[in-house]
Design a protein around this motif. Structure first.
Motif, PDB file in Angstrom:
ATOM      1  N   ILE A  45      52.018  10.339 -24.124  1.00 12.87           N
ATOM      2  CA  ILE A  45      51.233  10.785 -23.103  1.00 12.87           C
ATOM      3  C   ILE A  45      50.673   9.785 -22.105  1.00 12.87           C
ATOM      4  N   LEU A  46      50.256   8.585 -22.847  1.00 15.46           N
ATOM      5  CA  LEU A  46      49.873   7.480 -22.029  1.00 15.46           C
ATOM      6  C   LEU A  46      50.874   7.137 -20.965  1.00 15.46           C
ATOM      7  N   ASP A  47      52.378   6.977 -21.564  1.00 16.18           N
ATOM      8  CA  ASP A  47      53.187   6.662 -20.785  1.00 16.18           C
ATOM      9  C   ASP A  47      53.307   7.400 -19.451  1.00 16.18           C
ATOM     10  N   GLN A  48      52.767   8.641 -19.343  1.00 19.15           N
ATOM     11  CA  GLN A  48      53.023   9.444 -18.270  1.00 19.15           C
ATOM     12  C   GLN A  48      51.693   9.348 -17.156  1.00 19.15           C
ATOM     13  N   ILE A  49      50.780   8.701 -17.699  1.00 18.81           N
ATOM     14  CA  ILE A  49      49.581   8.613 -16.835  1.00 18.81           C
ATOM     15  C   ILE A  49      49.380   7.330 -16.386  1.00 18.81           C
ATOM     16  N   PRO A  50      49.099   7.311 -14.962  1.00 17.35           N
ATOM     17  CA  PRO A  50      48.827   6.106 -14.092  1.00 17.35           C
ATOM     18  C   PRO A  50      47.423   5.399 -13.996  1.00 17.35           C
ATOM     19  N   SER A  73      46.144  15.014 -21.946  1.00 18.25           N
ATOM     20  CA  SER A  73      44.823  14.334 -21.658  1.00 18.25           C
ATOM     21  C   SER A  73      44.513  13.274 -22.886  1.00 18.25           C
ATOM     22  N   VAL A  74      44.266  12.234 -22.844  1.00 20.75           N
ATOM     23  CA  VAL A  74      43.616  11.378 -24.059  1.00 20.75           C
ATOM     24  C   VAL A  74      42.209  10.940 -23.821  1.00 20.75           C
ATOM     25  N   MET A  75      41.362  10.918 -24.591  1.00 22.61           N
ATOM     26  CA  MET A  75      39.816  10.542 -24.435  1.00 22.61           C
ATOM     27  C   MET A  75      39.720   9.389 -25.908  1.00 22.61           C
ATOM     28  N   ALA A  76      39.275   8.324 -25.304  1.00 17.72           N
ATOM     29  CA  ALA A  76      38.868   7.296 -26.120  1.00 17.72           C
ATOM     30  C   ALA A  76      37.578   6.438 -26.021  1.00 17.72           C
ATOM     31  N   ARG A  77      36.831   6.029 -27.059  1.00 16.89           N
ATOM     32  CA  ARG A  77      35.794   5.328 -26.931  1.00 16.89           C
ATOM     33  C   ARG A  77      36.046   3.638 -27.415  1.00 16.89           C
ATOM     34  N   THR A  82      41.390  11.069 -29.279  1.00 19.21           N
ATOM     35  CA  THR A  82      42.139  12.036 -29.299  1.00 19.21           C
ATOM     36  C   THR A  82      42.756  12.613 -28.350  1.00 19.21           C
ATOM     37  N   ALA A  83      43.695  13.634 -28.147  1.00 16.37           N
ATOM     38  CA  ALA A  83      44.477  13.658 -27.092  1.00 16.37           C
ATOM     39  C   ALA A  83      44.921  15.175 -27.440  1.00 16.37           C
TER      40      ALA A  83
END
Length: 394
Positions: free
Chosen positions: A23-28, A102-106, A160-161
């Motif tokens: 997923i992260l690879d798709q998001i700039p 989507s991905v969310m992180a802290r 989380t994603a």
């Protein structure tokens, strides 16, 4: 949202780290949120990342001076949001008119020094270049002089994603092409599969306790107070996976909302009155328990029904008729046994069945055992239709 706060639509959650990386690879762009006094401060930045064993490393680069750098120095706690959206309102694809990832992180942000043999500075810049499709020669050396590199290390439990249409392989992380969208895709996505799959897998489980024979469970009136219901059985085979699922029903025995349940994917029902205490595959084999605060169950919810399910029964050749000795023990808050007995039914070939029920009475709750209700399908979603819930995909 992180793993400490369960995702409401858990069937959309992506947990596999390889899929999160895809997923992260798709998001700039990442949006970085931090503390700015009375108001949060959010800034979009390009990024690179490394999916390490213990943490997700997110690298950011920016000018050496600026408001965000000042805020990070005062309070290094940051929240990261990565997202991408695809809209096709006039061309449904696999039953949906839009799609998202989507991905969310802290984590805590820190400036990466250029000094020291263990510095991550070079690796971080290479990660940013790689993520943005640039080679080392496409980022001039002069930039290194005035750009700073920052690192956010996010423990995986703080990551989380999710996806509108969940997937199981990294190749599926990419959005469909317009030609694929116009084709409509290969049928609707199997939402029931993602709803019923076990996020923690099905391996494990400690040795089951020995079970002494018990007489059949008798109807009992329980006080309207917190109780613990423990279901025990002897697994007939090592990979036999039995689950207990609780549905909170109204006075007509109907399930009003899809979130009025407690099971392995949603530990507490919407009211907070019923809590599933853990899957036996991660605890003791052949034992699952639920806590029920009967006094906290609001009207018009009048019943708490407890079902058994032979997880993935049709694929494993398992059914509830294979359980030779199923028992229920009910304890009060002090641990005193107030009801106990064996449960049985004509469950040969059945994937799920009603094992026990609590029904509101004038002064307390009536506990009853199996009433003969059983279904061939083991899936939790199969119980929804049987209890009047027609639209469970909220």
């Amino acid at each position: 949202m992180t793993d400490q706060v369960p995702m409401r639509k858990f069937e959309h959650q992506i947990r596999d780290r390889a899929l999160i990386a895809a997923i992260l690879d798709q998001i700039p762009v990442v949006h970085v949120g931090c503390n700015d006094g009375d108001w949060p401060y959010v800034v979009p930045l390009s990024f690179g990342y490394e999916a390490a064993e213990e943490v997700l490393r997110v690298y950011l680069h920016c000018a050496r001076e600026g408001h965000k750098a000042d805020l990070w120095a005062k309070d290094p706690r940051v929240s990261l949001t990565f997202s991408i959206f695809q809209n096709h309102p006039n061309h449904p694809y696999r039953g949906e008119i839009h799609n998202y990832r989507s991905v969310m992180a802290r984590g805590r942000i820190r400036r990466v020094s250029r000094q020291g043999k263990d510095s991550l500075h070079g690796r971080g810049f290479q990660a940013i270049l790689r993520h943005n499709g640039r080679g080392p020669t496409q980022f001039s050396v002069s930039h290194y002089g005035f750009m700073d590199l920052y690192l956010v290390e996010c423990p995986w439990e703080q990551v989380t994603a999710k996806a509108e249409i969940p997937f199981t392989t990294p190749a599926e992380a990419a959005f469909p092409t317009w030609e694929e969208i116009e084709s409509g895709g290969a049928g609707e996505w199997d939402s029931a599969f993602f709803f019923n799959r076990k996020a923690g897998g099905t391996a494990g489980g400690g040795e089951p306790l020995p079970l002494d024979p018990l007489p059949p469970l008798e109807e009992t009136i329980l006080p309207a107070a917190p109780v613990k219901l423990t279901f025990r059985w002897k697994p007939p085979e090592k990979d036999f996976d039995c689950d207990v699922i609780a549905l909170v029903l109204n006075r007509e025995g109907k399930l009003v909302r899809r979130y009025d349940l407690a099971f392995y994917n949603q530990r507490t029902d919407r009211s907070g009155a019923v809590t599933h205490l853990g899957d036996d595959r991660q605890g003791r084999a052949g034992e699952e328990a639920l806590s029920v605060d009967l006094s906290a169950l609001p009207e018009p919810w009048e019943q708490a029904a407890f079902f058994l399910s032979a997880h993935e029964g049709e694929g494993r050749g398992h059914h509830l008729g294979m359980l030779p000795n199923l028992q229920l023990t009910v304890e009060d808050a002090a641990g005193t046994v107030i009801a106990q007995g064996s449960l049985s039914g004509d469950w040969a070939g059945k994937g799920s069945a009603l094992a026990a029920k609590l029904t509101r009475t004038g002064t307390g709750w009536r506990l009853t055992g199996p009433d003969g209700s059983a279904w061939a399908d083991w899936r939790t979603t199969a119980l929804f239709a049987a209890h009047g819930l027609e639209q469970w995909r909220e």
